[in-house]
Scaffold this active site. Structure first.
Site, PDB file in Angstrom:
ATOM      1  N   ASP A 125       0.874  -1.158   0.000  1.00 38.09           N
ATOM      2  CA  ASP A 125       0.000   0.000   0.000  1.00 38.09           C
ATOM      3  C   ASP A 125       0.928   1.230   0.000  1.00 38.09           C
ATOM      4  O   ASP A 125       2.131   1.115   0.193  1.00 38.09           O
ATOM      5  CB  ASP A 125      -0.923  -0.028   1.231  1.00 38.09           C
ATOM      6  CG  ASP A 125      -2.165   0.819   0.998  1.00 38.09           C
ATOM      7  OD1 ASP A 125      -3.202   0.530   1.589  1.00 38.09           O
ATOM      8  OD2 ASP A 125      -2.081   1.769   0.187  1.00 38.09           O
ATOM      9  N   ALA A 126       0.336   2.385  -0.217  1.00 37.98           N
ATOM     10  CA  ALA A 126       1.150   3.591  -0.438  1.00 37.98           C
ATOM     11  C   ALA A 126       2.021   3.889   0.777  1.00 37.98           C
ATOM     12  O   ALA A 126       1.522   4.301   1.817  1.00 37.98           O
ATOM     13  CB  ALA A 126       0.229   4.775  -0.726  1.00 37.98           C
TER      14      ALA A 126
END
Ligand code: GLC
Length: 706
Positions: A254-255
């Site tokens: 995920d970011a």
């Protein structure tokens, strides 16, 4: 494909291999990342996040293909969670349709619209089971049940990855691996600590369904699970995801969840992060300002802390994904076609159908609804003329100007007088609203939870409708006219006061482009509501987490008996149970029967019931089939959804509805994490929700003794 990739891999330097694992999250067009163009030309970037303009995609693609040594094309990822330009109901709302075929259709349309722009990696479906109403990301998924969540995970994965004429393959990404919805306190990104049995029995099944449906990728979650950050856990990303669940696609963080491995306290520094993550089984780093793979992989390989085998394994999976997306043959998109495919009639008709089926009727005293078409109707509340709010959270490039809002649609049906009455959480002019209502025959009040109060990072300690809106509803009701409330929210908000006040209550998540038309057609009876809740709705937030498939405990709640598992300041019962939803007609369930009272592991339980439409109009009912494994080597939930059937029944008609449930589907992961079906007594349940059910007992025999 294998020969092509073997040949390409054999030519790549370590730096070029690393490049395939780097996803650029920054805007390469902003000054803060001018260096991006040089890195791109050096082959140090393999994909981009969040770019969706076909002209820009083509420009970046041309740079990669024509200006790097090996010309490897780029992947472009984007969050197309419930539509690209055409906006469908938010996933949690659409799940209330219990219509996976329709969900597959909306996912396919979203994928086609995005794919035509050059987006080939969609970060959906979100498949996190979510039981805690305080968690704002419930809005992105399919509710609290692993079986229903699995059905939608499968359908949405197939939809995103479906073969669409003239549109190259688009990859789905099941997220967020794993058990993100179990964040302690319902607080986003918070720690998750659970037994392996709960993980395997409750949270992994939707991921398994997505993997079995061929999901091309899986996104790792932000949180720490049982002491290990998901994004750096070898047990989670290799031993469970690869070895046990047989996932063969690409994993992406995920970011920024890679560098957060350091923040968790699981890595010394960014170099350590890169070593831990790649060795754990994380293929692509979705960067958010920090590029640990880009900065450290070459040195780690040099130092032997990352083997060439581990590096090649990750790179191969990315190259296979690019090959599958047709990028080596056709990396560019036709800008005109990209525009023509948006907001087609088919897309909007499908958005309308999905919106109608996502609406749940919770209350309808004295059949206040549907309204007659020749009435003078007061339309009140801050959501009535608000197109923006109909888009919901994560609305990609959906625009308010393409939304039909409720007021527009209702005004097309009957004489309408509109007064906002209040803002989301402050009064405007309640008296004027009340006066307006007095001049009308009936009133519908549009209230809810603003979309910026749900979604990522939007955990709430009080998941209630803002007070100003409740006060408006009460004031309007006091005017003495038939009063319907339409509530829009991205989580199981507390509806106790709303239901005590309004004569009729309609609930949905944000319904997208065609929201207004769907509400109007339901309010005036053109459509008969058929939605069923996919989460348990609490009477107060203090009950969270609240879900139907709970264990019995040794002291199950008995209202009048003091020492049982309940609260002393609030009823234990939810306001509405999982699977609940009314209709403008009514249904009776009779004559439940099962094919046998004694079955073995290889048998199939066949449950039938006669459902009669006892009301005055045709309708679609979702008949739900549950089981209970009464005695187990670990305690089992009091109910587990195992099948459901959507049936259209004409007024006065009776239909026999049957579900065939293989006994092998009634098992669970035991203390040793073996999947077993154990001998003993079971109960089958059937009904129109998880609470009001008929039941029949049966016995399972012949399973090997555990
Ligand atoms: C966000 C979300 C994830 C999304 C990603 C890219 O933080 O957690 O669901 O896909 O970043 O936008």
């Amino acid at each position: 494909m294998r020969e092509f990739i073997d040949s390409l891999l054999s030519k790549m330097t370590v730096s070029e291999k690393m490049g395939q694992l780097v996803q650029c999250g920054n805007s390469i067009y902003n000054d803060d990342y001018k260096v991006g163009w040089d890195l791109l030309r050096e082959g140090k970037i393999g994909s981009f996040l969040g770019i969706c303009d076909p002209e820009i995609i083509n420009e970046l693609q041309r740079t990669a293909v024509e200006e790097t040594r090996l010309g490897i094309p780029l992947l472009f990822g984007f969050d197309v969670i419930h539509g690209f330009e055409t906006t469908f109901p938010v996933p949690w709302a659409e799940a209330c349709s219990w219509d996976t075929e329709l969900a597959k259709k909306t996912a396919a349309i979203a994928s086609a619209e995005a794919g035509a722009q050059g987006i080939n990696w969609i970060y959906a479906p979100m498949v996190d089971v979510a039981r805690d109403a305080r968690w704002g990301r419930i809005v992105e998924g399919a509710g609290e049940d692993p079986y229903l969540g699995g059905e939608f995970a499968k359908a949405r994965t197939e939809g995103v990855q479906s073969d669409i004429p003239d549109i190259p393959h688009v990859a789905a990404c099941a997220k967020h691996f794993a058990a993100y919805g179990a964040a302690e306190g319902g607080r986003d990104y918070n720690s998750v600590d659970m037994s392996p049995q709960t993980l395997y029995n409750m949270y992994l099944p939707p991921f398994q369904k997505a993997i079995d449906a061929g999901a091309d990728s899986i996104m790792t979650a932000f949180h720490d699970l049982n002491g290990e950050p998901c994004t750096g856990s070898y047990e989670l990303l290799t031993e469970i995801l690869r070895d046990k669940m047989n996932f063969k696609g690409v994993t992406i963080s995920d970011a920024g969840s890679t560098n957060q491995i350091k923040t968790h306290g699981y890595a010394e520094d960014d170099k350590d992060v890169a070593r831990i993550a790649l060795n754990a089984g994380l293929d692509v780093e979705m960067c958010f300002g920090i590029y640990t793979y880009q900065d450290h992989i070459e040195q780690l390989v040099e130092e032997g802390k990352i083997s060439m085998e581990v590096l090649d394994r990750a790179v191969r999976r990315v190259l296979e994904l690019k090959y599958k997306c047709g990028l080596f043959e056709n990396p560019y998109r036709d800008v005109k076609k990209a525009k023509d495919i948006l907001l087609t009639k088919t897309a909007l008709d499908t958005a309308y159908e999905s919106a109608v089926k996502s609406v749940v009727l919770l209350k309808n005293d004295n059949s206040v609804l549907p309204f007659k078409k020749d009435i003078k109707l007061a339309v009140i509340g801050p959501f009535a003329d608000n197109s923006e709010e109909m888009l919901g959270a994560w609305s990609a490039v959906g625009k308010a100007e393409n939304v039909i809002n409720p007021l527009c649609a209702i005004s097309d049906v009957t004489e309408t007088v509109y007064e906002k009455g209040c803002n989301f959480d402050s009064c405007v002019d309640m008296e004027k609203a009340v006066e307006t209502v007095k001049q009308c025959d009936a009133v519908v009040v549009f209230i809810g939870e603003p979309r910026d109060m749900n979604g990522e990072g939007k955990s709430r300690t009080r998941n209630v409708i803002p007070k100003a809106q409740l006060d408006l509803l009460k004031a309007v009701k006091a005017a003495g006219k038939p009063t319907a409330a339409v509530v829009i929210a991205g989580r199981p908000v507390v509806l106790t006061e709303v239901c005590e006040t309004a004569d009729a209550v309609i609930f949905s998540g944000a319904l997208g482009s065609m929201a207004g038309k769907a509400y109007a057609d339901i309010l005036f009876g053109v459509q008969n509501p058929s939605g069923k809740l996919v989460n348990t709705f609490p009477t107060t937030v203090g009950q969270a987490p609240l879900y139907y498939n709970h264990n019995n405990t040794g002291k199950p709640p008995v209202e009048e008996f003091f020492w049982t598992s309940k609260y002393c300041d609030c009823p234990i019962e939810p306001l509405f149970p999982f699977g609940f939803g009314l209709s403008y007609t009514s249904y009776s369930y009779d004559n439940m029967r099962i094919n046998s009272e004694c079955l073995n592991i290889n048998d199939t339980l066949s449950v039938s019931v006669d459902v009669t439409n006892t009301g005055g109009r045709d309708g679609e009912e979702t008949v739900q089939f549950y089981i209970r494994d009464v005695v187990g080597s670990i305690v089992r939930p009091v109910k587990e959804l195992k099948a459901y059937k959507k049936v259209f029944i004409k007024a006065g008609e009776t239909k026999t509805v049957t579900a065939d449930i293989p006994v092998s589907d009634m098992g669970f992961y035991n203390k040793k994490l073996e999947y077993v079906v154990e001998n003993g007594k079971f109960i089958a349940y059937v009904g129109g929700n998880s609470r009001d059910t008929l039941e029949r007992e049966f016995e399972v025999t012949g399973s090997e003794e555990t």
